[in-house]
Design a protein around this motif. Structure first.
Motif, PDB file in Angstrom:
ATOM      1  N   GLY A 283      51.949  50.979   2.320  1.00 44.57           N
ATOM      2  CA  GLY A 283      53.161  50.232   1.981  1.00 44.57           C
ATOM      3  C   GLY A 283      54.169  51.037   1.187  1.00 44.57           C
ATOM      4  O   GLY A 283      54.839  50.490   0.310  1.00 44.57           O
ATOM      5  N   ARG A 284      54.295  52.322   1.468  1.00 46.16           N
ATOM      6  CA  ARG A 284      55.228  53.164   0.704  1.00 46.16           C
ATOM      7  C   ARG A 284      56.639  52.999   1.244  1.00 46.16           C
ATOM      8  O   ARG A 284      57.063  53.698   2.182  1.00 46.16           O
ATOM      9  CB  ARG A 284      54.796  54.632   0.812  1.00 46.16           C
ATOM     10  CG  ARG A 284      53.469  54.945   0.160  1.00 46.16           C
ATOM     11  CD  ARG A 284      53.484  54.799  -1.326  1.00 46.16           C
ATOM     12  NE  ARG A 284      54.457  55.649  -1.970  1.00 46.16           N
ATOM     13  CZ  ARG A 284      54.241  56.314  -3.101  1.00 46.16           C
ATOM     14  NH1 ARG A 284      53.083  56.227  -3.715  1.00 46.16           N
ATOM     15  NH2 ARG A 284      55.200  57.047  -3.630  1.00 46.16           N
ATOM     16  N   LEU A 285      57.387  52.125   0.593  1.00 45.36           N
ATOM     17  CA  LEU A 285      58.755  51.877   1.052  1.00 45.36           C
ATOM     18  C   LEU A 285      59.629  53.106   0.842  1.00 45.36           C
ATOM     19  O   LEU A 285      60.593  53.328   1.580  1.00 45.36           O
ATOM     20  CB  LEU A 285      59.343  50.668   0.324  1.00 45.36           C
ATOM     21  CG  LEU A 285      58.640  49.340   0.638  1.00 45.36           C
ATOM     22  CD1 LEU A 285      59.329  48.180  -0.054  1.00 45.36           C
ATOM     23  CD2 LEU A 285      58.558  49.082   2.144  1.00 45.36           C
ATOM     24  N   ASP A 286      59.285  53.909  -0.174  1.00 45.90           N
ATOM     25  CA  ASP A 286      60.074  55.138  -0.394  1.00 45.90           C
ATOM     26  C   ASP A 286      59.984  56.056   0.831  1.00 45.90           C
ATOM     27  O   ASP A 286      60.992  56.589   1.304  1.00 45.90           O
ATOM     28  CB  ASP A 286      59.648  55.858  -1.681  1.00 45.90           C
ATOM     29  CG  ASP A 286      58.137  56.167  -1.750  1.00 45.90           C
ATOM     30  OD1 ASP A 286      57.347  55.564  -0.988  1.00 45.90           O
ATOM     31  OD2 ASP A 286      57.759  57.026  -2.572  1.00 45.90           O
ATOM     32  N   LEU A 287      58.780  56.177   1.392  1.00 46.24           N
ATOM     33  CA  LEU A 287      58.606  57.034   2.576  1.00 46.24           C
ATOM     34  C   LEU A 287      59.272  56.390   3.793  1.00 46.24           C
ATOM     35  O   LEU A 287      59.919  57.076   4.607  1.00 46.24           O
ATOM     36  CB  LEU A 287      57.124  57.289   2.861  1.00 46.24           C
ATOM     37  CG  LEU A 287      56.297  57.908   1.722  1.00 46.24           C
ATOM     38  CD1 LEU A 287      54.888  58.229   2.204  1.00 46.24           C
ATOM     39  CD2 LEU A 287      56.961  59.164   1.163  1.00 46.24           C
ATOM     40  N   ALA A 288      59.116  55.066   3.906  1.00 47.38           N
ATOM     41  CA  ALA A 288      59.706  54.352   5.048  1.00 47.38           C
ATOM     42  C   ALA A 288      61.231  54.503   5.037  1.00 47.38           C
ATOM     43  O   ALA A 288      61.854  54.704   6.084  1.00 47.38           O
ATOM     44  CB  ALA A 288      59.311  52.885   4.995  1.00 47.38           C
ATOM     45  N   GLU A 289      61.803  54.432   3.847  1.00 50.50           N
ATOM     46  CA  GLU A 289      63.258  54.543   3.737  1.00 50.50           C
ATOM     47  C   GLU A 289      63.748  55.941   4.147  1.00 50.50           C
ATOM     48  O   GLU A 289      64.746  56.072   4.853  1.00 50.50           O
ATOM     49  CB  GLU A 289      63.648  54.308   2.279  1.00 50.50           C
ATOM     50  CG  GLU A 289      64.875  53.442   2.101  1.00 50.50           C
ATOM     51  CD  GLU A 289      64.938  52.949   0.675  1.00 50.50           C
ATOM     52  OE1 GLU A 289      65.515  53.684  -0.143  1.00 50.50           O
ATOM     53  OE2 GLU A 289      64.374  51.877   0.386  1.00 50.50           O
ATOM     54  N   ILE A 290      63.017  56.954   3.728  1.00 49.47           N
ATOM     55  CA  ILE A 290      63.397  58.327   4.102  1.00 49.47           C
ATOM     56  C   ILE A 290      63.337  58.468   5.623  1.00 49.47           C
ATOM     57  O   ILE A 290      64.256  59.009   6.259  1.00 49.47           O
ATOM     58  CB  ILE A 290      62.469  59.356   3.412  1.00 49.47           C
ATOM     59  CG1 ILE A 290      62.749  59.364   1.911  1.00 49.47           C
ATOM     60  CG2 ILE A 290      62.649  60.744   4.003  1.00 49.47           C
ATOM     61  CD1 ILE A 290      61.712  60.119   1.083  1.00 49.47           C
ATOM     62  N   ALA A 291      62.246  57.962   6.217  1.00 43.89           N
ATOM     63  CA  ALA A 291      62.100  58.061   7.680  1.00 43.89           C
ATOM     64  C   ALA A 291      63.227  57.286   8.374  1.00 43.89           C
ATOM     65  O   ALA A 291      63.835  57.787   9.337  1.00 43.89           O
ATOM     66  CB  ALA A 291      60.739  57.515   8.106  1.00 43.89           C
ATOM     67  N   HIS A 292      63.514  56.098   7.866  1.00 44.64           N
ATOM     68  CA  HIS A 292      64.560  55.251   8.455  1.00 44.64           C
ATOM     69  C   HIS A 292      65.920  55.956   8.399  1.00 44.64           C
ATOM     70  O   HIS A 292      66.632  56.065   9.404  1.00 44.64           O
ATOM     71  CB  HIS A 292      64.581  53.923   7.689  1.00 44.64           C
ATOM     72  CG  HIS A 292      65.685  53.002   8.081  1.00 44.64           C
ATOM     73  ND1 HIS A 292      66.856  52.901   7.368  1.00 44.64           N
ATOM     74  CD2 HIS A 292      65.811  52.159   9.130  1.00 44.64           C
ATOM     75  CE1 HIS A 292      67.646  52.021   7.955  1.00 44.64           C
ATOM     76  NE2 HIS A 292      67.036  51.557   9.029  1.00 44.64           N
ATOM     77  N   ASP A 293      66.268  56.469   7.222  1.00 41.90           N
ATOM     78  CA  ASP A 293      67.564  57.162   7.067  1.00 41.90           C
ATOM     79  C   ASP A 293      67.656  58.357   8.003  1.00 41.90           C
ATOM     80  O   ASP A 293      68.666  58.576   8.660  1.00 41.90           O
ATOM     81  CB  ASP A 293      67.746  57.657   5.624  1.00 41.90           C
ATOM     82  CG  ASP A 293      67.980  56.498   4.672  1.00 41.90           C
ATOM     83  OD1 ASP A 293      68.153  55.356   5.155  1.00 41.90           O
ATOM     84  OD2 ASP A 293      67.945  56.733   3.449  1.00 41.90           O
ATOM     85  N   GLN A 294      66.553  59.120   8.053  1.00 36.23           N
ATOM     86  CA  GLN A 294      66.583  60.330   8.881  1.00 36.23           C
ATOM     87  C   GLN A 294      66.650  59.963  10.363  1.00 36.23           C
ATOM     88  O   GLN A 294      67.352  60.615  11.144  1.00 36.23           O
ATOM     89  CB  GLN A 294      65.359  61.205   8.585  1.00 36.23           C
ATOM     90  CG  GLN A 294      65.341  62.507   9.353  1.00 36.23           C
ATOM     91  CD  GLN A 294      66.590  63.354   9.137  1.00 36.23           C
ATOM     92  OE1 GLN A 294      67.025  63.546   7.996  1.00 36.23           O
ATOM     93  NE2 GLN A 294      67.196  63.850  10.220  1.00 36.23           N
ATOM     94  N   MET A 295      65.964  58.890  10.774  1.00 36.07           N
ATOM     95  CA  MET A 295      65.985  58.492  12.186  1.00 36.07           C
ATOM     96  C   MET A 295      67.372  58.045  12.609  1.00 36.07           C
ATOM     97  O   MET A 295      67.755  58.214  13.771  1.00 36.07           O
ATOM     98  CB  MET A 295      64.955  57.390  12.444  1.00 36.07           C
ATOM     99  CG  MET A 295      63.544  57.944  12.431  1.00 36.07           C
ATOM    100  SD  MET A 295      62.311  56.720  12.823  1.00 36.07           S
ATOM    101  CE  MET A 295      62.375  56.736  14.602  1.00 36.07           C
ATOM    102  N   GLN A 296      68.116  57.503  11.675  1.00 38.58           N
ATOM    103  CA  GLN A 296      69.481  57.112  12.037  1.00 38.58           C
ATOM    104  C   GLN A 296      70.387  58.329  12.214  1.00 38.58           C
ATOM    105  O   GLN A 296      71.352  58.280  12.960  1.00 38.58           O
ATOM    106  CB  GLN A 296      70.044  56.183  10.967  1.00 38.58           C
ATOM    107  CG  GLN A 296      69.323  54.836  10.984  1.00 38.58           C
ATOM    108  CD  GLN A 296      70.136  53.725  10.358  1.00 38.58           C
ATOM    109  OE1 GLN A 296      70.846  53.964   9.402  1.00 38.58           O
ATOM    110  NE2 GLN A 296      70.020  52.536  10.907  1.00 38.58           N
ATOM    111  N   LYS A 297      70.031  59.417  11.518  1.00 36.00           N
ATOM    112  CA  LYS A 297      70.869  60.621  11.621  1.00 36.00           C
ATOM    113  C   LYS A 297      70.473  61.482  12.819  1.00 36.00           C
ATOM    114  O   LYS A 297      71.298  61.879  13.628  1.00 36.00           O
ATOM    115  CB  LYS A 297      70.706  61.466  10.342  1.00 36.00           C
ATOM    116  CG  LYS A 297      71.500  60.924   9.168  1.00 36.00           C
ATOM    117  CD  LYS A 297      71.629  61.969   8.082  1.00 36.00           C
ATOM    118  CE  LYS A 297      70.714  61.625   6.929  1.00 36.00           C
ATOM    119  NZ  LYS A 297      70.628  62.615   5.889  1.00 36.00           N
TER     120      LYS A 297
END
Ligand code: PLP
Length: 414
Positions: free
Chosen positions: A52-66
């Motif tokens: 449940g690491r939202l910090d990691l999920a957020e990084i992946a999400h941001d990068q996937m959008q780029k």
């Protein structure tokens, strides 16, 4: 909930019944029925930072959008950042440094890369007949044909022979056996600091010294397979530091990208200097999403305070396991290092497999996930962020499990 044989779309090399998980938080993972399990296995030593690491999920999400993928014909900022951080690190106290990192997608691939680099180096410096590899009894290095070739255990390899030729197996932790077999005809020696799959034996300092001296003498690449021991699992960033091993090449994977598939093969300048464009490569290895997440994981696990905390918690774990050794006659000792620990289970040989699989099954029924190592070792490899209280809770469930097993196998177990 668990999916069973009829429903499973997976090959029969996986278990016929699998728990079906939905979500996780911290050290707990929850199945599709909402049943929670305390995970002392961390997805086989991968989920070092817990679920449940939202910090990691957020990084992946941001990068996937780029940007998700560019291929190795190009690079990205996350790959450069992570690569630079990795090669600035070293397990060596003798001045050994890394010059470059090859990114792949799995542990086996990291070792394939290490073996290929070692062969290229030996061929370029001494000639292609210097191509052999040395590996050790009970070592495990992966299931692809190359990594399997340097995996000694017959259980994994026999059905797939013939494998890559030129591999010798020597006894683990035996400096004299090492000295009698190693010479300049070898390209590489591959070894684990703690044998993660093969029984959790820990490399002795004496053996590490012999490996350092003899590989240096013949200029043979010393490959540290740190896929299970690396990235703080032993309480040190590299397991090699714990025993004084001085590897030339290091393989990392499991926890590297927080559960996303990524591996790293770290190589020294003298190997990098003889490489040519096209000698090796990988389509997905080192993509921007996995490396962006891995950079965050790296910052956490390489932090000195984090490492000190892991060592403290690991001590607590070791004390708890020692109490289980005292409590149960059929638990005869502890193994391992840091947060990669084990309990030896004394069983009649013909019933070892049955008893070990019952231990894992009863633990599951009690809401606890644990692992096996070798034939008769219970393996504990929790998320590194586990607290002392959570360890006590997990070991409490293990104690209940072992009491059940003692009853179930009364007259069979000591
Ligand atoms: N090397 C070691 C020490 C391992 O523990 C493992 C996996 O358990 C591997 C290599 C293979 O890694 P993968 O399953 O990611 O290919």
């Amino acid at each position: 909930m668990s999916a069973t044989t009829g429903d499973l779309p997976f090959p029969k090399n996986y278990a016929s019944e699998l728990l079906t998980f939905e979500r996780g938080a911290g050290i707990y993972v929850e199945d599709t029925d909402g049943t929670q399990y305390l995970d002392l296995g961390a997805g086989i030593a991968v989920n070092a930072l817990g679920y449940g690491r939202l910090d990691l999920a957020e990084i992946a999400h941001d990068q996937m959008q780029k940007l998700i993928h560019v291929s190795n014909l190009y690079t990205t900022r996350p790959a450069l950042d992570l690569g630079r951080a990795l090669i600035a690190s070293t397990p060596s106290t003798q001045g050994k440094r890394f010059a470059a990192v090859h990114f792949g997608n799995s542990g086996a691939e990291a070792n394939e890369s290490a073996l290929k680099y070692a062969r290229l180096y030996a061929a370029a410096t001494r000639g292609p007949e210097h191509h052999r590899f040395l590996t050790f009894s009970n070592g495990f290095h992966g299931r692809t044909m190359g990594s399997l070739s340097v995996t000694a255990n017959a259980k994994y390899r026999t059905k797939f022979e013939p494998l890559v030729p030129g591999v010798e197996v020597a006894a683990f932790n035996d400096p004299e056996a090492l000295e009698s077999v190693l010479d300049e005809s070898f390209a590489g020696v591959i070894v684990e600091v703690v044998q993660g799959e093969g029984g959790l034996r820990v490399m002795t300092r004496e053996f590490a010294r012999a490996l350092n001296e003899l590989t240096a003498k013949y200029d043979v690449m010393l490959i540290g397979d740190e896929i299970q021991t690396g990235l703080a699992r032993t309480g040190f960033l590299y397991g090699a530091e714990a025993v004084g091993l001085e590897p030339d090449i290091v393989s990392l994977s499991k926890p590297l990208a927080g559960g996303l598939p990524l591996s790293a093969t770290l190589i020294p300048a003298k190997v990098n200097d003889i490489l040519h464009v096209g000698d090796h490569g990988s389509t997905f290895g080192g993509g921007p999403v996995t490396t962006a997440v891995a950079r965050r994981v790296w910052d956490i696990v390489s932090d000195l305070e984090f490492l000190a905390q892991v060592r403290l918690t690991a001590e607590h774990l070791e004390q708890g396991l020692a109490r289980l050794v005292e409590r149960f006659d059929f638990i005869t000792g502890t193994r391992g290092l840091g947060m990669l620990r084990g309990l030896e289970v004394a069983t009649p040989e013909d019933q070892t497999a049955e008893i070990m699989s019952r231990i894992l099954a009863v633990a599951r029924e009690n809401g606890l996930l644990i692992l096996k190592s070798g034939g008769n070792i219970i393996r504990i490899a929790p998320p590194l962020v586990i607290t002392a209280d959570e360890i006590d809770r997990g070991l409490g469930l293990l104690e209940v499990t072992l009491s059940h097993i003692a009853q179930e196998f009364k007259g069979v177990l000591a």
